[in-house]
Design a protein around this motif. Structure first.
Motif, PDB file in Angstrom:
ATOM      1  N   GLU A 184       0.830  -1.197   0.000  1.00 21.13           N
ATOM      2  CA  GLU A 184       0.000   0.000   0.000  1.00 21.13           C
ATOM      3  C   GLU A 184       0.870   1.254   0.000  1.00 21.13           C
ATOM      4  OE1 GLU A 184      -3.890   1.806   2.377  1.00 21.13           O
ATOM      5  OE2 GLU A 184      -2.715   0.178   3.279  1.00 21.13           O
ATOM      6  N   GLY A 185       0.499   2.207  -0.830  1.00 20.34           N
ATOM      7  CA  GLY A 185       1.223   3.467  -0.922  1.00 20.34           C
ATOM      8  C   GLY A 185       2.248   3.513  -2.033  1.00 20.34           C
ATOM      9  N   ASP A 186       2.625   2.372  -2.577  1.00 22.64           N
ATOM     10  CA  ASP A 186       3.588   2.324  -3.670  1.00 22.64           C
ATOM     11  C   ASP A 186       2.892   2.768  -4.956  1.00 22.64           C
ATOM     12  OD1 ASP A 186       5.380   1.569  -5.734  1.00 22.64           O
ATOM     13  OD2 ASP A 186       6.209  -0.054  -4.519  1.00 22.64           O
ATOM     14  N   ASP A 187       3.334   3.884  -5.519  1.00 23.18           N
ATOM     15  CA  ASP A 187       2.707   4.441  -6.724  1.00 23.18           C
ATOM     16  C   ASP A 187       2.748   3.478  -7.905  1.00 23.18           C
ATOM     17  OD1 ASP A 187       2.190   6.758  -5.349  1.00 23.18           O
ATOM     18  OD2 ASP A 187       3.847   7.891  -6.240  1.00 23.18           O
ATOM     19  N   ARG A 188       3.645   2.519  -7.864  1.00 22.22           N
ATOM     20  CA  ARG A 188       3.794   1.612  -9.000  1.00 22.22           C
ATOM     21  C   ARG A 188       2.654   0.604  -9.099  1.00 22.22           C
ATOM     22  NH1 ARG A 188      10.004   0.364  -7.538  1.00 22.22           N
ATOM     23  NH2 ARG A 188       8.913   0.020  -5.561  1.00 22.22           N
ATOM     24  N   TRP A 189       1.857   0.463  -8.044  1.00 22.76           N
ATOM     25  CA  TRP A 189       0.702  -0.424  -8.131  1.00 22.76           C
ATOM     26  C   TRP A 189      -0.269   0.072  -9.200  1.00 22.76           C
ATOM     27  CZ3 TRP A 189      -1.530  -4.896  -7.539  1.00 22.76           C
ATOM     28  CH2 TRP A 189      -2.936  -4.990  -7.501  1.00 22.76           C
ATOM     29  N   GLU A 190      -0.729   1.292  -9.053  1.00 25.57           N
ATOM     30  CA  GLU A 190      -1.655   1.843 -10.047  1.00 25.57           C
ATOM     31  C   GLU A 190      -0.926   2.312 -11.304  1.00 25.57           C
ATOM     32  OE1 GLU A 190      -4.397   4.677  -8.555  1.00 25.57           O
ATOM     33  OE2 GLU A 190      -5.269   3.306  -7.072  1.00 25.57           O
ATOM     34  N   GLY A 191       0.369   2.568 -11.202  1.00 28.35           N
ATOM     35  CA  GLY A 191       1.128   2.948 -12.385  1.00 28.35           C
ATOM     36  C   GLY A 191       1.430   1.771 -13.297  1.00 28.35           C
TER      37      GLY A 191
END
Length: 540
Positions: free
Chosen positions: A317-324
């Motif tokens: 959670e919080g890692d921008d690469r999930w939605e990126g």
């Protein structure tokens, strides 16, 4: 004038060739006229264009050798080549085994031809510069070959006749040649910003990766890890990761400040035949979205490389690469994600819940806000769980191309990014770790995590497995994973743990050897009149 044809890198028939726009075209010119053409400035530049164009063939079609049979991607509804993706059926005649061998040697012969004419063509201030670029491209082809097949024939001369017999050089000799080529390239190419041609930064990045890869081999030098770290730092040159992960991968931003080297595409050069002149990267990594009736609504996906549970589980959670990286929230019009600035009024078609939203309360809250959406709970959209229905697996969206026509084949015209600054930092991190300088390696890795708004890693967790996890998060879908696992000795362990069709026993080959190297294509063995040319031991 006929186009070069290389049959599995062994029987090599070379005639002359020219260029039209970015691609070689056949012309009715005699060999004499062709040679005269290459002695001119225009003709020699056409050979340089041909070398860059060959990158499209190496990377533009089905990327099995780069991605299949790893921990991050597994088979969806469409079957992968079973040998390359599952290993138990891997033989010298397996589907796809010859692809990189063919394309790699075609690149090498085109490079050899350009280097041959560089010595006799009309001389100007740019000939040496172009020689440096070609040396890089030839070294890159050999690097792909030696990682994939081990020792291969070392062909450095332009061959204008049919050759039926080749010796096999050792992998150590191939690495020595690659390094020599890249060092020569570094002394010739320009510095400055990347504008589509090989420059000093691209060479330093590749040198770092070559030294890093050789360092794991028994013939590697004790100083290879340190050398790799130094070259990576020289390529970084103090540049920070200033772009957000979203900006880095936004369509139309392919030539951004962090790109070090890429395969160049554009719509104008492939418009005459987009299904053969574009590439497949945008279509490979995700589920089917329905049939042709959805053309113009959803992008085409092959449904053959689907992110595994291990791939999804890498993200916190919080890692921008999930939605990126993933299309987490899919709208009724898929490409509205890119075309509409304000998403708040868009109807959600599908939602793929992350592992930190894994309770009935989380699902109820989302469904109350988006009653029209199909909610896919965490764990239900892995290929090992469900792969037989449209939308049932999560899609990698980094390579989405809203401008590509709907259809199967090589339709995308976004650039394929081969080297970028985020990976350079991770190469440095791995090299410093393996050289025993853990603190500096951790600093390099945490630069990448800081850009992603992820918590910094600690020294206690900084291991080669952590680096592989971080490379998965940062480089998902880019053409590195099979090489990463092979380089670090983690291919058997990670692929068998994460790929639902792979067991450790799948890797067992002949002579007590594991199927780590790919086999030399059988036709290449059969056509070579050298009786001492041997197959890799696991396939004998």
């Amino acid at each position: 004038m006929k186009k070069i044809k290389i049959l599995l890198g062994i029987i090599i028939t070379v005639i002359a060739f020219t260029s039209c726009n970015d691609y070689l075209e056949e012309e009715n010119l005699s060999n004499v006229a062709a040679e005269e053409f290459y002695l001119t400035e225009e003709g020699f530049e056409s050979l340089i264009t041909a070398n860059y164009s060959q990158l499209r063939e190496i990377y533009g079609d089905e990327p099995w050798l780069f991605s299949a049979g790893t921990d991050l991607y597994a088979e969806g509804r469409q079957q992968e080549p079973p040998g390359l993706s599952q290993y138990s059926q891997l033989t010298p005649s397996s589907e796809g085994v010859e692809y990189l061998y063919d394309q790699g040697y075609e690149a090498i012969q085109i490079a050899n031809m350009a280097l041959h004419y560089s010595e006799i063509t009309e001389q100007n201030d740019e000939v040496d510069l172009r020689v440096g670029e070609i040396k890089y491209l030839r070294a890159n082809a050999y690097f792909l070959l030696v990682q994939t097949y081990g020792g291969v024939p070392l062909v450095t001369d332009y061959i204008s006749d049919v050759v039926l017999e080749f010796d096999r050089s050792s992998a150590e000799e191939i690495y020595d040649f690659i390094i020599s080529e890249l060092e020569g390239s570094l002394s010739l190419v320009e510095g400055g910003n990347y504008i589509g041609r090989v420059n000093k930064r691209a060479v330093r990045h590749l040198l770092a990766k070559v030294y890093l890869t050789r360092a794991y081999e028994e013939y590697g030098s004790p100083s290879d890890f340190e050398t790799a770290a130094n070259y990576a730092d020289e390529a970084i040159a103090g540049q920070e990761l200033n772009l957000s992960f979203e900006e880095l991968w936004w369509p139309g931003n392919d030539l951004n400040e962090e790109v070090i080297f890429s395969v160049q595409f554009d719509q104008s050069s492939v418009s005459t035949d987009p299904q053969n002149l574009g590439h497949t990267q945008s279509s490979f990594f995700g589920p089917a979205f329905g049939g042709v009736e959805n053309a113009g609504i959803e992008p085409y996906r092959t449904f053959t490389l689907v992110p595994t549970g291990c791939a999804v589980d890498l993200f916190e959670e919080g890692d921008d690469r999930w939605e990126g990286t993933f299309m987490v929230e899919m709208y009724e019009q898929y490409y509205d994600f890119y075309r509409v600035q304000d998403h708040s009024n868009l109807a959600v078609l599908h939602y793929y819940a992350p592992k930190w939203e894994n309770s009935p309360a989380d699902q109820a809250a989302y469904e109350a806000e988006h009653p029209e959406a199909v909610y896919h709970p965490y764990g239900t959209y892995f290929p090992e769980v469900s792969r037989n229905f449209d939308y049932y697996n999560i899609a990698i969206r980094k390579f989405d191309d809203p401008g590509a026509p709907y259809g199967e084949g090589r339709v995308s015209t976004r650039d394929i990014i081969l080297s970028r600054l985020g990976e350079t930092y991770l190469i440095a991190a791995e090299a410093y770790l393996m050289a025993g300088n853990n603190a500096t390696g951790l600093e390099r890795l945490n630069v990448v995590r800081e850009r992603a708004n992820a918590d910094p890693a600690t020294l206690s967790e900084f291991t080669i497995d952590y680096i592989l996890d971080e490379r998965g998060r940062e480089l998902m879908g880019e053409y590195h994973r099979w090489f990463d696992l092979k380089r670090t000795g983690k291919l058997v362990e990670r692929a068998s743990a994460c790929h639902y069709l792979i067991e450790e026993s799948n890797f067992e080959g002949a002579n007590g050897e594991l199927k780590i190297l790919r086999p030399i294509p059988q036709l290449a063995i059969d056509l070579n009149r050298n009786p001492n040319f041997q197959q890799n031991p696991a396939y004998q």
